[in-house]
Structures are given as C-alpha cells and as structure tokens.
Scaffold this active site. Structure first.
Site, mmCIF file in Angstrom:
data_model
loop_
_atom_site.group_PDB
_atom_site.id
_atom_site.type_symbol
_atom_site.label_atom_id
_atom_site.label_comp_id
_atom_site.label_asym_id
_atom_site.label_seq_id
_atom_site.Cartn_x
_atom_site.Cartn_y
_atom_site.Cartn_z
ATOM 1 N N GLY A 126 0.821 -1.209 0.000
ATOM 2 C CA GLY A 126 0.000 0.000 0.000
ATOM 3 C C GLY A 126 0.850 1.253 0.000
ATOM 4 O O GLY A 126 2.080 1.186 -0.146
ATOM 5 N N HIS A 146 13.394 10.024 6.512
ATOM 6 C CA HIS A 146 14.468 10.843 5.917
ATOM 7 C C HIS A 146 14.319 11.005 4.393
ATOM 8 O O HIS A 146 14.988 11.835 3.799
ATOM 9 C CB HIS A 146 15.858 10.309 6.298
ATOM 10 C CG HIS A 146 16.323 9.104 5.549
ATOM 11 N ND1 HIS A 146 17.662 8.738 5.494
ATOM 12 C CD2 HIS A 146 15.645 8.177 4.834
ATOM 13 C CE1 HIS A 146 17.766 7.639 4.770
ATOM 14 N NE2 HIS A 146 16.568 7.278 4.367
HETATM 15 C C1 LIG Z 1 15.018 4.199 2.478
HETATM 16 S S1 LIG Z 1 13.921 2.823 2.331
HETATM 17 C C2 LIG Z 1 14.032 2.081 3.936
HETATM 18 C C3 LIG Z 1 13.726 0.626 3.913
HETATM 19 C C4 LIG Z 1 13.889 -0.113 5.255
HETATM 20 N N1 LIG Z 1 12.999 0.414 6.282
HETATM 21 C C5 LIG Z 1 15.331 -0.071 5.695
HETATM 22 O O1 LIG Z 1 15.630 0.473 6.744
HETATM 23 O O2 LIG Z 1 16.174 -0.589 4.939
HETATM 24 C C6 LIG Z 1 12.324 3.574 2.301
HETATM 25 C C7 LIG Z 1 11.196 2.577 2.064
HETATM 26 O O3 LIG Z 1 9.947 3.292 1.978
HETATM 27 C C8 LIG Z 1 9.155 2.672 0.976
HETATM 28 N N2 LIG Z 1 8.151 3.637 0.494
HETATM 29 C C9 LIG Z 1 8.355 4.750 -0.251
HETATM 30 N N3 LIG Z 1 7.204 5.364 -0.525
HETATM 31 C C10 LIG Z 1 6.233 4.627 0.070
HETATM 32 C C11 LIG Z 1 4.813 4.781 0.163
HETATM 33 N N4 LIG Z 1 4.193 5.814 -0.420
HETATM 34 N N5 LIG Z 1 4.107 3.844 0.852
HETATM 35 C C12 LIG Z 1 4.743 2.779 1.442
HETATM 36 N N6 LIG Z 1 6.104 2.600 1.410
HETATM 37 C C13 LIG Z 1 6.828 3.505 0.720
HETATM 38 C C14 LIG Z 1 10.169 2.317 -0.087
HETATM 39 O O4 LIG Z 1 9.683 1.361 -1.006
HETATM 40 C C15 LIG Z 1 11.331 1.824 0.764
HETATM 41 O O5 LIG Z 1 11.273 0.435 1.016
#
Ligand SMILES: C[S@@+](CC[C@H](N)C(=O)[O-])C[C@H]1O[C@@H](n2cnc3c(N)ncnc32)[C@H](O)[C@@H]1O
Length: 236
Positions: A126, A146
């Site tokens: 989602g 971030h």
């Molecule tokens: C920088 S990554 C961090 C991933 C993980 N929590 C970690 O520490 O490695 C940011 C995560 O947010 C997810 N994300 C970005 N936009 C999103 C959205 N609108 N809804 C849900 N997840 C989202 C991305 O797919 C990604 O997996």
C-alpha cells in the site's frame, strides 16, 4: 557493503550527484530533474533499477538490524508494524528475537513480494500517504522519514498515530544529525537525501517537533553502535 556500493554507483544515484548543482540552486532533488519523476515512482516503473535499489538498502539494513533490535525493549507488545520495511530484514530480526511477537511488513506493491509470509508475518502492500495498516502495539519507521520533506513526514506520522493503541509506541529509526560543524555520516546522508530523494536527515529537536505535529511525544532516544538511533514516541 557490496549491494550498497553497487547501488551508490548505479545510474539513479550517480546521475543525481552529477546534477548536485541543480539541488544547490533550487533546493529540489536532482533526481526528479534528471528522471522527470520522484525516485519511488521511477522505481515502480523500472523493475531493474528498483531491484538494485532495494538490494542496496537491504544490505545496509542487515548491518544495522541486530543493533536496532537490541536497543528496543518491546515490553508487553504483541504486534509490530514495519512501515516502509523494504524486504523485511528488520521485521524478521524482531520476530527472531521475540518468539511471542506477530508482525506486519508494509511497503509499496513492487517491494512487498508475494509468498514470503508465514503464520507470524503478514505482508501488506500500500501507500502510506493513503493509509497505514491499523492497530499494532509498536510501529517502526526505519529510514523512511528521511526520504521526505516535513509536510509529508507529518502525514506519514499522523497515519501511524491514527490507530495506535493508548499505550502503543512509534519507533523512528534514523541517523541523527549532531550539533556543530563536525563530520558525521548523517551529514553526508543528508546531502544524498537532498539530491536523490528530496528528503533530509534531522536533529533530535527536528524529530521532536515533527512528532508533536502528529500528536506524538518523543519519550527517549537510544543510540546504537552502528550510528543509527531509535527514537521512541507515544501519544502526547
Ligand atoms: C530508504 S527505504 C528504507 C527501507 C527499510 N525500512 C530499511 O531500513 O532498509 C524507504 C522505504 O519506503 C518505501 N516507500 C516509499 N514510498 C512509500 C509509500 N508511499 N508507501 C509505502 N512505502 C513507501 C520504499 O519502497 C522503501 O522500502
């Protein structure tokens, strides 16, 4: 570090740095200037680039997870939600350390893969700007906030607070920017967020203020040996 190094040298990151001047002049992410869309939209359309990005972040996470799990006292919590949890290595580390725990991994559809759930782990695809799966004792956001400017961070945090039980907790896991003009990984990461994602790294005071906007109060900050910190918040 292998997959993270490959990600740092891949076109989406490299080309963002190439156009750092655009970010310096405008305050906008160079990525959007080069690719015409924000980074997560690009990844949703380009599975090959997304695979490199997801693997790179996954490898960084694997190096941090044990320290994060050790820094958190889950107390009586029975359910945990990892918002933007990527491939789920952190949520699996929590499950391994706490046999009574059940968890939900929530991320975009192209990141959450079918077939990796079991009786203790649910996968939900989602958009956290639309809704966050409700009613978990603990909500974790690791290196998610971030990626975003303040306004979007407030929206994400409000979504997380909406169905949080009265004694529930939100754990924000980030590299905190320390005061003063001293070198730190968070300051480099801050520049990467500027050129690549349009987000920023923040100080403890920044997070305290953003959490308050969402009706949450910062209760404590637990640093870890990896440089990443766990900020624990509850309803204000
Ligand atoms: C920088 S990554 C961090 C991933 C993980 N929590 C970690 O520490 O490695 C940011 C995560 O947010 C997810 N994300 C970005 N936009 C999103 C959205 N609108 N809804 C849900 N997840 C989202 C991305 O797919 C990604 O997996």
């Amino acid at each position: 570090m292998r997959d993270f190094a490959i990600m740092m040298g891949s076109a989406p990151v490299w080309r963002s740095w190439e156009h750092v001047l655009h970010s310096v002049r405008t305050g906008e992410p160079a990525f959007d200037h080069v690719y015409g869309v924000p980074v997560f939209e690009h990844y949703a359309r380009d599975p090959e680039a997304a695979a490199v990005g997801v693997a790179g972040l996954h490898s960084r996470s694997v190096a941090e997870n044990d320290a994060v799990v050790a820094a958190v006292d889950l107390g009586d919590a029975r359910t945990l939600l990892d918002v933007g949890g990527g491939r789920g290595s952190l949520v699996r580390a929590f499950l391994a350390a706490h046999p009574h725990l059940r968890a939900t991994l929530f991320d975009l559809a192209h990141v959450v893969r079918d077939g990796e759930e079991d009786e203790r782990l649910s996968l939900v695809a989602g958009d956290f700007f639309a809704a966050v799966p409700g009613a978990h004792d603990v909500v974790v956001l690791k290196k998610v906030l971030h990626d975003w400017p303040d306004e979007q961070v407030t929206t994400i945090l409000r979504g997380c607070a909406a169905d949080l039980p009265g004694d529930g907790r939100v754990l924000v896991v980030e590299n905190l920017v320390t005061p003063g003009n001293t070198p730190s990984f968070a300051k480099w990461l801050d520049l990467l967020m500027l050129v690549y994602a349009g987000g920023r790294e923040r100080t403890e005071a920044d997070f305290r203020a953003l959490l308050a906007e969402a009706g949450l109060a910062l209760r404590r900050v637990v640093p870890t040996a990896t440089g990443i910190s766990v900020l624990e918040a509850t309803h204000a």
